[in-house]
Design a protein around this motif. Sequence first.
Motif, PDB file in Angstrom:
ATOM      1  N   PRO A 195      -3.131  -4.225   9.409  1.00  9.96           N
ATOM      2  CA  PRO A 195      -1.955  -4.302   8.529  1.00  9.96           C
ATOM      3  C   PRO A 195      -1.354  -2.933   8.219  1.00  9.96           C
ATOM      4  CG  PRO A 195      -3.722  -5.705   7.687  1.00  9.96           C
ATOM      5  CD  PRO A 195      -4.270  -4.997   8.892  1.00  9.96           C
ATOM      6  N   GLU A 196      -2.204  -1.934   8.018  1.00  3.79           N
ATOM      7  CA  GLU A 196      -1.686  -0.602   7.668  1.00  3.79           C
ATOM      8  C   GLU A 196      -0.829  -0.036   8.805  1.00  3.79           C
ATOM      9  OE1 GLU A 196      -4.771  -1.608   7.114  1.00  3.79           O
ATOM     10  OE2 GLU A 196      -4.793  -1.520   4.909  1.00  3.79           O
ATOM     11  N   VAL A 198       2.471  -1.888   8.903  1.00  4.29           N
ATOM     12  CA  VAL A 198       3.343  -1.405   7.837  1.00  4.29           C
ATOM     13  C   VAL A 198       3.964  -0.064   8.228  1.00  4.29           C
ATOM     14  CG1 VAL A 198       3.315  -0.438   5.489  1.00  4.29           C
ATOM     15  CG2 VAL A 198       2.271  -2.669   5.938  1.00  4.29           C
ATOM     16  N   GLU A 199       3.157   0.813   8.802  1.00  6.04           N
ATOM     17  CA  GLU A 199       3.632   2.123   9.233  1.00  6.04           C
ATOM     18  C   GLU A 199       4.777   1.954  10.254  1.00  6.04           C
ATOM     19  OE1 GLU A 199       2.787   4.876   7.734  1.00  6.04           O
ATOM     20  OE2 GLU A 199       4.330   5.809   8.981  1.00  6.04           O
ATOM     21  N   LEU A 235       9.281  -7.072  -2.459  1.00  4.03           N
ATOM     22  CA  LEU A 235       9.744  -6.203  -1.374  1.00  4.03           C
ATOM     23  C   LEU A 235      11.251  -5.954  -1.506  1.00  4.03           C
ATOM     24  CD1 LEU A 235       9.362  -4.635   1.244  1.00  4.03           C
ATOM     25  CD2 LEU A 235       9.584  -6.798   2.502  1.00  4.03           C
ATOM     26  N   ILE A 261       0.506  -8.099   5.168  1.00  6.88           N
ATOM     27  CA  ILE A 261       1.484  -7.044   5.437  1.00  6.88           C
ATOM     28  C   ILE A 261       2.448  -6.827   4.270  1.00  6.88           C
ATOM     29  CG2 ILE A 261       3.436  -6.416   6.929  1.00  6.88           C
ATOM     30  CD1 ILE A 261       1.848  -7.786   9.237  1.00  6.88           C
ATOM     31  N   ARG A 285       1.457  -4.613   1.171  1.00  8.87           N
ATOM     32  CA  ARG A 285       1.283  -3.216   1.599  1.00  8.87           C
ATOM     33  C   ARG A 285       2.629  -2.576   1.928  1.00  8.87           C
ATOM     34  NH1 ARG A 285      -3.328  -5.909   3.395  1.00  8.87           N
ATOM     35  NH2 ARG A 285      -5.280  -4.761   3.170  1.00  8.87           N
ATOM     36  N   LEU A 286       3.522  -3.389   2.532  1.00  6.93           N
ATOM     37  CA  LEU A 286       4.842  -2.867   2.875  1.00  6.93           C
ATOM     38  C   LEU A 286       5.614  -2.512   1.610  1.00  6.93           C
ATOM     39  CD1 LEU A 286       7.010  -2.262   4.996  1.00  6.93           C
ATOM     40  CD2 LEU A 286       7.636  -4.681   4.987  1.00  6.93           C
ATOM     41  N   ALA A 331       4.330   0.677   0.275  1.00 10.34           N
ATOM     42  CA  ALA A 331       4.726   1.798   1.131  1.00 10.34           C
ATOM     43  C   ALA A 331       6.189   2.167   0.895  1.00 10.34           C
ATOM     44  CB  ALA A 331       4.489   1.438   2.604  1.00 10.34           C
TER      45      ALA A 331
END
Lengths: 262, 331
Positions: free
Chosen positions: A244-245, A248-249, B231, B316, B319-320, B323
Motif C-alpha cells: 500500500p505504501e 500511495v507513493e 481524501l 490505500i 494512507r493516501l 500522504a
Amino acid sequence: MNIIVCLKQVPDTEAPIRIRPDGTGIDETGLNLVMNYYDEHATEAALRLREQFGGTVTAVAVGPERAREALRQALAMGADEAALLRDPQLDGADHLQVARALAAFITPRTPDVVICGKLSTDDNAAVVGPALAEVLDLPQATAIARLEVDPNRARATVHRELEGAVEVLEVPLPALFTVERSLNEPRYPSLPGIMKAKRKEIAVMDLAALGLSPEEVGSPGAVLERLTSPPGRTAGVQVNGAEPEAAVEAIITFLSERAKVL
Amino acid sequence: MAAGAGLSEVWVLVAHEGGAVRKITSELLGKARALAGGGRVVAVLLGAGVPDPARTLGRRGADEVILVDDARLAHYTTEGYAAALAHLAAEGPPALLLIGSTAQGRDLAPRLAARLGAAVVTDCQSLDVADGALVATRPMYTRKAIGTVRLGPGQMWIAVALPAVFPVPAETERTAEVRSAALPAEIRIRTRVVETRAIERETVPLTEAEVIVSGGRGLRGPENFPLLDALARALGAAVGSSRPPVDSGWVPHDYEIGQTGKTVSPQVYIACGISGAPQHLAGMSGSKFIVAINKDPNAPIFQLADLGVVGDLFEILPRLTEAVKRRKAVG
C-alpha cells in the motif's frame, strides 16, 4: 386526466456503436434498439397519474417505422393509445422541428400533463422537452425527481435537482415535465399487457395528417454533420502487487508531477 | 480556427449564486472573447439586488454588462429568464448566446431557442466559427461518438457549453461598462419557486471540481464513503459515485456520475472500487487524467486509467489521505 407521454427509440446504451464509414450516422445493423431509458420513467409517471386521477395516457413518438417498437412497449406498460409521427421531412429534423411536429399532435388533444424523459441517450441533447413546452405555451419543469399533483388537479409540486440544491417548484396545470430517473421505478410490461398491446393499433401520421405545412416545420437550424470516434484513451501505468505504501507513493507522484494538482 | 474578424457580438448568460459568479461564466467569457476577436463580448446578468459585477466580469473578458435587476428575477424561473433574454434580443440579437450547462441553463436554452427561432446546440465541448457557421462538437451515444454539429448562418445561435472544457481566461485590467435594462411590465411567470434547499456538502460541486474522488460498488457500503470524504477534503476535491451506490441507496442520486447522472471533466478523476461500466464511462471519460484503484486487475476502468493501481482501497485510501495532508502541510 389527459396525459401525453413523448417517447424515442434509441440504441441500448450498453451496446457498442459502429459509426458508418462516411461518418453520417451509426450503423444500425444488428443494433439493439430500445425505448429511451428516461422515457420509461416518463411513461411510468404518466401511468401513475392515470391510476391516481383516471383518464387516458397517449404515447407519441417522432421517428422511423422502427420506433413503433418503443410505442408498443408503452402500450404494453399500460398506455391507452399510441401514435407515430413519421414523414420524410422529419428525417434529419433538428430538435425544434421535432418539437413543432409533436406540438401539432398534442395541441388538439388539450392535455392536462405532457411528460418527456429529461434527455434521450442517443444524442443527449435535452432540447425537445423545453422547446415543446414553449411551442405548446405550457409552463415547464425539467429533470424532476418528484411529482405531486394536488387533488383538484390545478397544480403540481415538483422537485428539481440543481447543483448542490433541490428546487421545489409549484407549477399550474396544464404543464410539461421532463423526468429524472430518480422520479420512479418503471414497471415491467405484464404478459397480459404485452398481449393486449399487440392487438392495439398504432396511428401513423405524416405532416399533412398533423395539419402542418412544410413551411411550418421549416428547415433544420442545427445539422449533425458527422460522427467520429472519441479520442481513444489508452491504459497508462499500472501498479500491481505493490505494498500500500508504494501504491500511495505512485499516486502522490502522479498527482503532483503529471496531473499537477498537488 | 478560421475566426478571422470574429463574431460581431457574443453574449454570455452569467450564472450566479448567492452573489457569486460561477466558474462556468469565466470559462464562457474566455471562449466568447476568442470567438468575438475584436467584436463585443457582453455579459448578461439577470437577478434582483445582485452586487456590482462590472469588475469581475470585465476582468474575464466582458466589454459590457447588461444588467436586468428586477424583483421578478430574484429566483431563476424558465419564463422569467426567457422573457428577459427574449426582450433583450428583440432590441438587437447577438450572433451567439453562450449558456453554461447547468440545471438552469439546460432548462432555459431550448425554450429560449424555440421562442426566438434560434438554432440551439447543447453539451458543447468545442466551439468554432467556420465559413459563417458555428461548428460545435459534443459527446453523443454515451460518449461512444463525438458529433460535429453545424449551425448555419442567417440565424441567431444559442450554444450550451459543458463546464470545465474551456479554460478560465487570465485576468485583465478591463472594466466592463454596465448598462441597465428593464423587464417589460407584463411578463408571465407561471411557476413559483417554493424553496431551494441546499444539499449539505462539505465539498465543491461535482461539475466544477478540479479533482473528483469517486466510489463504486467496491466501497461495499455507505459506512465507507467517509474514506472518500476524507481524501476529498485533503485534496479540495468533490465526491461522486458510479451508479451502484446510488441504486443501493448508499448515497443520494446527485452523487451519480454517468449516463444517468452527471457528466464531469475534471483535471483528475480518482475512481475507487469502480469497475468501469460503459454507463459510468459516459460521464467521466472526458476527464483529463484518470486514476483508478481496484482490486480486480481486469476491471475495464484500467483500460483508460492513466494510472491504475491494483490493490485494496481500504488499505490505500487512508494512507493516501495522510500522504496528501503531509504534502500539503509542507508545500
